[in-house]
Scaffold this active site. Structure first.
Site, PDB file in Angstrom:
ATOM      1  N   LYS A  49       0.818  -1.217   0.000  1.00 50.29           N
ATOM      2  CA  LYS A  49       0.000   0.000   0.000  1.00 50.29           C
ATOM      3  C   LYS A  49       0.856   1.272   0.000  1.00 50.29           C
ATOM      4  O   LYS A  49       0.493   2.268  -0.628  1.00 50.29           O
ATOM      5  CB  LYS A  49      -0.970   0.011   1.178  1.00 50.29           C
ATOM      6  CG  LYS A  49      -0.341   0.218   2.542  1.00 50.29           C
ATOM      7  CD  LYS A  49      -1.393   0.277   3.623  1.00 50.29           C
ATOM      8  CE  LYS A  49      -0.751   0.465   4.980  1.00 50.29           C
ATOM      9  NZ  LYS A  49      -0.082   1.759   5.132  1.00 50.29           N
ATOM     10  N   THR A  50       2.007   1.242   0.710  1.00 54.69           N
ATOM     11  CA  THR A  50       2.848   2.445   0.752  1.00 54.69           C
ATOM     12  C   THR A  50       3.408   2.751  -0.634  1.00 54.69           C
ATOM     13  O   THR A  50       3.475   3.908  -1.059  1.00 54.69           O
ATOM     14  CB  THR A  50       3.995   2.272   1.768  1.00 54.69           C
ATOM     15  OG1 THR A  50       3.440   1.938   3.040  1.00 54.69           O
ATOM     16  CG2 THR A  50       4.808   3.540   1.897  1.00 54.69           C
TER      17      THR A  50
ATOM     18  N   ASP B 246      -3.751   7.758   4.641  1.00 51.32           N
ATOM     19  CA  ASP B 246      -3.218   6.413   4.869  1.00 51.32           C
ATOM     20  C   ASP B 246      -3.856   5.832   6.133  1.00 51.32           C
ATOM     21  O   ASP B 246      -4.326   6.565   7.004  1.00 51.32           O
ATOM     22  CB  ASP B 246      -1.697   6.492   5.031  1.00 51.32           C
ATOM     23  CG  ASP B 246      -1.038   5.120   4.986  1.00 51.32           C
ATOM     24  OD1 ASP B 246      -1.687   4.146   4.564  1.00 51.32           O
ATOM     25  OD2 ASP B 246       0.142   5.027   5.383  1.00 51.32           O
ATOM     26  N   GLU B 247      -3.867   4.501   6.251  1.00 46.55           N
ATOM     27  CA  GLU B 247      -4.429   3.801   7.432  1.00 46.55           C
ATOM     28  C   GLU B 247      -5.832   4.329   7.752  1.00 46.55           C
ATOM     29  O   GLU B 247      -6.183   4.601   8.906  1.00 46.55           O
ATOM     30  CB  GLU B 247      -3.505   3.977   8.656  1.00 46.55           C
ATOM     31  CG  GLU B 247      -2.089   3.492   8.461  1.00 46.55           C
ATOM     32  CD  GLU B 247      -1.981   1.963   8.419  1.00 46.55           C
ATOM     33  OE1 GLU B 247      -3.018   1.279   8.465  1.00 46.55           O
ATOM     34  OE2 GLU B 247      -0.842   1.457   8.321  1.00 46.55           O
TER      35      GLU B 247
ATOM     36  N   GLN C  41      -8.194  -4.879   9.297  1.00 43.14           N
ATOM     37  CA  GLN C  41      -7.135  -4.563  10.251  1.00 43.14           C
ATOM     38  C   GLN C  41      -7.521  -3.398  11.169  1.00 43.14           C
ATOM     39  O   GLN C  41      -6.663  -2.725  11.730  1.00 43.14           O
ATOM     40  CB  GLN C  41      -5.833  -4.246   9.508  1.00 43.14           C
ATOM     41  CG  GLN C  41      -5.290  -5.431   8.710  1.00 43.14           C
ATOM     42  CD  GLN C  41      -3.920  -5.160   8.124  1.00 43.14           C
ATOM     43  OE1 GLN C  41      -2.924  -5.066   8.830  1.00 43.14           O
ATOM     44  NE2 GLN C  41      -3.861  -5.016   6.809  1.00 43.14           N
TER      45      GLN C  41
ATOM     46  N   ARG D 171       1.305 -11.330  10.255  1.00 40.20           N
ATOM     47  CA  ARG D 171       2.658 -10.817  10.515  1.00 40.20           C
ATOM     48  C   ARG D 171       3.710 -11.827  10.058  1.00 40.20           C
ATOM     49  O   ARG D 171       4.884 -11.487   9.904  1.00 40.20           O
ATOM     50  CB  ARG D 171       2.885 -10.546  12.009  1.00 40.20           C
ATOM     51  CG  ARG D 171       1.989  -9.515  12.704  1.00 40.20           C
ATOM     52  CD  ARG D 171       1.907  -8.207  11.971  1.00 40.20           C
ATOM     53  NE  ARG D 171       0.758  -8.192  11.087  1.00 40.20           N
ATOM     54  CZ  ARG D 171       0.584  -7.348  10.080  1.00 40.20           C
ATOM     55  NH1 ARG D 171       1.508  -6.453   9.823  1.00 40.20           N
ATOM     56  NH2 ARG D 171      -0.499  -7.396   9.325  1.00 40.20           N
TER      57      ARG D 171
END
Length: 713
Positions: free
Chosen positions: A32-33, A219-220, A250, A592
């Site tokens: 995503k970044t 973002d987020e 998330q 993770r």
């Protein structure tokens, strides 16, 4: 020239789409970044948008720096001038220009966490309350909650309804609020609240700032709260280009205000929203992703997506059932040691858990095996305030040293001031005795009633330790001292969990070392704290799942996967909403892992949930083709035998526990013969002959046994 060829098809669409409102649902590890930074580069390089018309809101300074660096690498000087910052930094920039509209100076002060604690310290001193009874964190949460609900200090006082603790909290809130006004200071919550309030009061200022930003990126986005979303919509009002990136699966910070409905229902606020899903994961193998997918699929509040990877199928998820927390810790550490021998660095592995108290047994086994570890976002178990407090109480029984005395004499609050302690300490030095001996001998004339009561309590424990189980003694200390009541009164859930974990610890110690004393236990704890390694060059990571958000590891161990623990008992009581939050947390934990994922749980009794444990639904919800179940719980009648591949469990040779009933005759090593007159959660009430009377003793304690036919011969 930006290399768009490195993007997959969905990523390319996300970068180049020209809709006014775009929602990117970016799965874990989906890049995503990269997409967000390339999107900004695309607007500048291909669409000719001036950098100063582009705003990107992140939720950490680290993310903002990373985004700036990536854009500068792609565009060099051409990318300079973009507004890339956290939402708090953005608000500070806005307020520094226009806060005078709210009668504040442009050079207003922004206070940090240390400043907040200093103001609370002043308030506590003036009001006459103690930080141990009113922890700073809880009070700051109380103040923030009131602010976000537009409850003034005056209103907060009205809502106390005469309850002492609420009155004290409201007084602190009033002092805090007044002090900030005196200083012309804002805390982090104020930065957003003042900005939205200013825009509501002065629409021309809202228009001024919304004209600056032609393209707004967030973002987020799954972690946005209602006030932040309100501000974002205000800023997007004029040019109306809004691009958000996040993953509803998330959303794990609802307790901090995050609202999953904001990202899920964005298309209701903006009906023309274009939704693009990034579901190719670049982190994990397919067995891990498919297992995580099968769990999160049970949630209803989400945008449908299925993660996949081109990293191959990989190893299946491993689920291990253990007979105790010690066996669980031994198993996990044994696997960590094996992986390390196979070439994995410790820093590439992590142990994740739902709550901080679950680290206790793992820490002890890691220390025993001299494995370095770091705890993200927390303290080592035996260094936590409440654990150190209770261990200091226990030291009053065995040694009554000055450090323990100073730590707990006013915890809970007993009205003992620093001047009194200084005077007692000076007297102790002069006479060559301990501070406790000064008050025990009645040498200090002031506060006599308080000190006499404290001495009677400690001397009672000193008598009881001669005959009482350590676990029951600790229960008595918690009750007599008022420490447990203090935490319960303020709903200090996490601190109570740590205390309950300490109870589990001392109970296990009594079983493992039945002939050991309280002093032996305290010496053992001192050894663990002394051996704790600080070498972090190649250290294993220990952290809660919340702290692990955004991290990744080659191998991940998720421990404590039992009903009532993960999912937590509290969230289970909240119904579907709470369970879905916990399921998202499990999803974050599982994703993770890059190559190996281990899930462990125990079927022992837990003081934290006050019952025997059952496997978490988040294990059972994993489709069978993606998981291997190792050592399932034994069927009735099957003996409890541990694998040879784990570190030796000190309890494996213990005989099966005896079942007791009311009326059973028992033999105690010290008290002699007695009769069971009550049973409660594994604790027997036994009536012994005079002078012993009725005693509470663990059914599993080796000091007692049923009377059998050999006792009559």
């Amino acid at each position: 020239m930006v290399k768009y060829s490195q993007l997959n098809e969905n990523q390319k669409t996300a970068v180049t789409d020209e809709s006014d409102h775009i929602r990117i649902i970016a799965g874990a590890g989906s890049g995503k970044t990269r997409v967000l930074t390339m999107r900004i580069a695309y607007l500048i390089e291909q669409k000719g948008i001036k950098p100063y018309h582009i705003l990107a809101i992140t939720f950490t300074n680290k993310a903002a720096r990373e985004m700036k660096n990536r854009i500068n690498e792609m565009l060099q000087d051409q990318g300079t001038g973009c507004w890339i910052s956290t939402i708090h930094s953005l608000c500070m920039r806005i307020l520094s220009e226009d806060i005078e509209a709210l009668n504040y100076p442009k050079n207003f002060t922004v206070i940090d966490a240390d400043d907040q604690r200093q103001i609370l310290k002043e308030a506590y001193r003036e009001i006459g309350i103690d930080k141990k009874e009113y922890p700073y964190g809880g009070i700051l949460d109380y103040i923030a909650d009131n602010k976000y609900q537009s409850i003034t200090p005056k209103k907060a006082m009205e809502y106390t309804y005469g309850e002492t603790r609420l009155i004290n909290k409201a007084k602190v809130y009033a002092y805090y609020d007044q002090r900030l006004h005196q200083l012309y200071a804002l805390d982090f919550d104020d930065l957003i609240l003042f900005t939205t309030r200013m825009f509501e009061l002065y629409p021309q200022l809202q228009e001024k700032w919304s004209k600056k930003f032609h393209y707004i990126h967030v973002d987020e986005f799954q972690d946005v709260d209602k006030e932040q979303y309100k501000l974002i919509r205000m800023l997007a009002k004029v040019h109306n280009h809004l691009y958000v990136v996040g993953d509803p699966d998330q959303t794990i910070f609802t307790w901090r205000g995050a609202d999953i409905n904001i990202i899920v229902n964005m298309d209701k606020d903006y009906p023309d929203t274009r939704t693009i899903i990034l579901n190719q994961n670049y982190r994990s193998t397919n067995n891990i992703l498919s297992g995580a997918n099968s769990v999160i699929r049970h949630n209803k509040a989400r945008v449908e997506k299925e993660l996949f990877s081109k990293n191959g199928e990989g190893s299946r998820i491993i689920h291990k059932t253990c007979m105790s927390e010690l066996a669980e810790a031994n198993y996990v550490v044994s696997q960590i040691i094996k992986l390390h021998h196979d070439g994995y660095n410790y820093k590439d592995m992590a142990v994740l858990y739902r709550a901080n108290y679950l680290s206790r047994e793992i820490e002890k086994v890691l220390i025993e095996n001299r494995i370095s570890y770091v705890i993200y976002g927390g303290l080592r178990f035996y260094e936590r305030m409440e654990v150190k407090d209770i261990l200091s109480y226990l030291r009053m029984i065995t040694r009554a040293d000055d450090l323990a005395f100073i730590r707990i004499i006013n915890t809970p609050r007993r009205g003992i001031g620093q001047k009194t302690l200084d005077a007692i300490q000076a007297m102790a030095v002069e006479k060559g005795i301990s501070m406790y001996e000064v008050i025990r001998q009645g040498l200090y004339p002031k506060n006599r009633d308080t000190f006499d009561q404290f001495v009677r309590m400690v001397e009672k424990w000193r008598e009881d330790v001669k005959t009482m189980d350590l676990e029951l003694l600790l229960q008595e200390v918690l009750d007599d001292s008022g420490y447990r009541a203090m935490l319960e009164k303020d709903s200090e859930t996490e601190r109570l969990e740590n205390i309950k974990s300490l109870l589990d610890d001392i109970k296990q110690y009594s079983v493992d070392y039945p002939d050991s004393s309280l002093d032996d236990y305290l010496q053992m704890i001192a050894l663990y704290t002394d051996r704790a390694s600080e070498d972090v060059s190649d250290a294993l990571s220990l952290c809660t799942v919340h702290s692990a958000k955004g991290l990744e590891f080659e191998a991940v161990f998720v421990i404590g996967l039992s009903e009532g623990i993960f999912p937590s008992e509290k969230t289970m009581l909240e119904g579907q909403k709470g369970i879905e939050e916990e399921r998202r947390l499990a999803y974050v934990a599982y994703t993770r892992a890059k190559k190996l994922l281990y899930l462990t749980e125990t079927n022992s009794f837990s003081y934290v949930i006050q019952s025997a444990k059952l496997p978490s639904r988040f294990i059972n919800e994993i489709d069978g083709e993606y998981i291997d179940h190792v050592d399932e719980k034994p069927k009735p009648g099957r003996s409890l035998i541990f694998d040879e591949d784990i570190i030796q469990d000190r309890r494996k040779d213990r005989p099966e526990e005896t079942v007791y009933r009311n009326g059973d005759i028992v033999i105690h090593k010290i008290y002699g013969e007695g009769i069971v007159v009550g049973i409660d959660s594994g604790v027997l009430q036994i009536a012994f002959a005079h002078p012993h009377g009725v005693k509470k003793i663990l059914a599993s304690h080796p000091s007692i046994r049923k009377k059998d036919k050999n006792d009559y011969s």
